[in-house]
Design an enzyme around this catalytic site. Structure first.
Site, short mmCIF file in Angstrom:
data_model
loop_
_atom_site.label_atom_id
_atom_site.label_comp_id
_atom_site.label_asym_id
_atom_site.label_seq_id
_atom_site.Cartn_x
_atom_site.Cartn_y
_atom_site.Cartn_z
N LYS A 208 1.06 -1.23 -0.12
CA LYS A 208 -0.13 0.07 0.11
C LYS A 208 0.80 1.15 0.14
CE LYS A 208 -3.76 -2.51 2.30
NZ LYS A 208 -3.99 -2.85 3.62
N GLY A 305 -12.23 -5.03 5.65
CA GLY A 305 -13.72 -5.39 5.73
C GLY A 305 -14.34 -5.30 4.54
N1 HSE Z 1 -5.64 -7.70 5.32
C1 HSE Z 1 -5.81 -6.17 4.89
C2 HSE Z 1 -5.65 -5.46 6.37
C3 HSE Z 1 -7.28 -5.87 4.30
O1 HSE Z 1 -5.86 -5.98 7.29
O2 HSE Z 1 -5.70 -4.31 6.13
C4 HSE Z 1 -7.34 -4.65 3.63
O3 HSE Z 1 -6.57 -4.29 2.59
#
Ligand code: HSE
Length: 434
Positions: A208, A305
């Site tokens: 990210k 979610g």
């Molecule tokens: N596994 C990821 C989190 C899901 O816990 O943020 C959302 O990208």
């Protein structure tokens, strides 16, 4: 107001996120039509197992196990990819673009690892790729950086970008829960990746950060440009100690411009309780940034979610559908995306304050020995305490907070101290940001 138009969607994947999108579209379709004049219709859904029971009243006739039924379907305008994984989604996204479809994806791993190839293909095919759901789910951070903050030079991004790890750290700090218990809860609530190692290791956060940094700093990144440390080594002891020093432990993604170079890292970080990111709890995510015109700013909301992710997917679909309905060609060139290549600062050259904990055998002169060694590497301290275990004479911890120190100096000092025979375990080092 655009004229009413039906936009047809093919959905690749129908796990928790795909199901969330179908449910949200069912719930909001009338409202969306009223607001935008757009009728959004999911025509086909790619699944692995068509007989599996699914929530949300999905019409079974739409299900297919063959992606070609979506990619070759002339009626479908937009392909939405919510499969997870990298290899198959990469191929399907590229094929969808080549087949003349626009793409909406929630897949951060694919974008972080193959973003330039996908963007190049999108430009070549004159198609759009939207990815709001790939970072921070429900928070419209991509749109805010790309549009709302376009007039700013942003020199700092700090984010809590993973819901699972934030949930685990919150439960450990507030309930004294064990790491394993908290992870299990996060999995049950549908935040964690199918392979939670991606969350725990910090890789999901790094994916990210790669997406946000490309957007913010305009640079073409490789995932290995980001220094990554996860939370598996975090001990309840350090979470409690942080509290005593007025600090909180968070897994932070940091992207910072330093002398026109990029310092990019993901690691557990202690921040003051008064920092805006400190109050971001449970599965909530946040991005704190600094723009030269707007100053400091923070965005926060649910970062994981099914429904928060569906909210971002649907906003991308509406955006794309509006541009199709208005016959707008919002095509980005490669120069629009990668406009500012920058060198990366190696982690050894980065500077920060540190919390250090040395598990020691309690003997005279130990604190002096540790602080003298730190001093020899030019590391000065702003605080130091020793905690001895009254119930077991001879055991204790020396804890120090350093002033700004060079990472390479910290590593060399620690490795020297780890070799002292007064140590009964390895030293712990956690960076501090304020
Ligand atoms: N596994 C990821 C989190 C899901 O816990 O943020 C959302 O990208």
């Amino acid at each position: 107001m655009a004229e009413k138009k039906e936009i047809k969607i093919g959905l690749l994947g129908c796990g928790q996120i795909g199901t969330g999108l179908i449910q949200l579209l069912q719930r909001q379709s009338k409202f969306i039509e009223k607001r935008t004049g757009l009728r959004l219709k999911i025509c086909r859904v790619l699944v692995r197992d068509p007989v599996k029971s699914r929530q949300g009243g999905i019409n079974r006739k739409l299900l297919t196990t063959n992606a070609e039924n979506i990619l070759r379907n002339q009626e479908i305008d937009i392909v939405v990819e919510v499969l997870g994984g990298v290899t198959a989604p990469r191929r399907l996204i590229l094929d969808a673009l080549k087949s003349g479809k626009h793409v909406v994806t929630a897949n951060k791993a694919v974008l972080a690892e193959h973003g330039p190839e996908i963007m190049q293909m999108a430009y070549h095919c004159r198609k759009q790729v939207h990815y709001e759901a790939s970072v921070c789910a429900g928070i419209p951070i991509i749109r805010s950086i790309r549009e709302g903050l376009l007039a700013n030079k942003i020199d700092l991004l700090m984010g809590i970008l993973n819901g699972t790890t934030n949930y685990i750290l919150t439960r450990m700090a507030e309930q004294g829960q064990s790491f394993a218990e908290a992870l299990k809860e996060a999995q049950q609530k549908g935040f964690a990746e199918p392979d939670p190692a991606l969350d725990i290791s910090g890789m999901d956060t790094a994916h990210k950060l790669a997406i946000l940094s490309t957007l913010t700093f305009g640079t073409r990144l490789r995932i290995k440009d980001i220094y990554v440390e996860g939370i598996s080594q975090i001990d309840l002891e350090d979470i409690k100690n942080a509290e005593e020093f007025g600090l909180v432990v968070k897994l932070l993604a940091i992207g910072r411009l330093v002398d026109n170079k990029l310092d990019l890292r993901v690691h557990p970080t202690m921040i003051p309780k008064t920092h805006p990111l400190a109050s971001v709890r449970q599965e909530f995510n946040a991005v704190y940034l600094h723009g030269d015109a707007v100053g400091p700013m923070m965005f926060t909301g649910k970062g994981a979610g099914p429904l928060p992710t569906a909210s971002a997917l649907l906003s991308d679909i509406i955006d794309l559908a509006s541009s199709l309905s208005a016959n707008r060609q919002d095509i980005l060139t490669i120069e629009n995306i990668y406009w500012g290549n920058k060198k990366i600062v190696p982690i050894s050259r980065t500077k920060s304050e540190y919390y250090l904990r040395f598990p020691i055998i309690d003997k005279p002169g130990i604190i002096g020995k540790i602080t003298t060694t730190l001093g020899r590497y030019g590391i000065s301290l702003s605080g130091a305490t020793a905690r001895l275990a009254p119930e077991r004479f001879g055991l204790g911890h020396v804890r120090v907070i350093t002033r700004d120190a060079l990472e390479s100096d910290i590593r060399r000092a620690i490795s020297e101290i780890n070799r002292f025979h007064i140590m009964r375990g390895k030293a712990v080092a956690i960076r501090i940001e304020d």
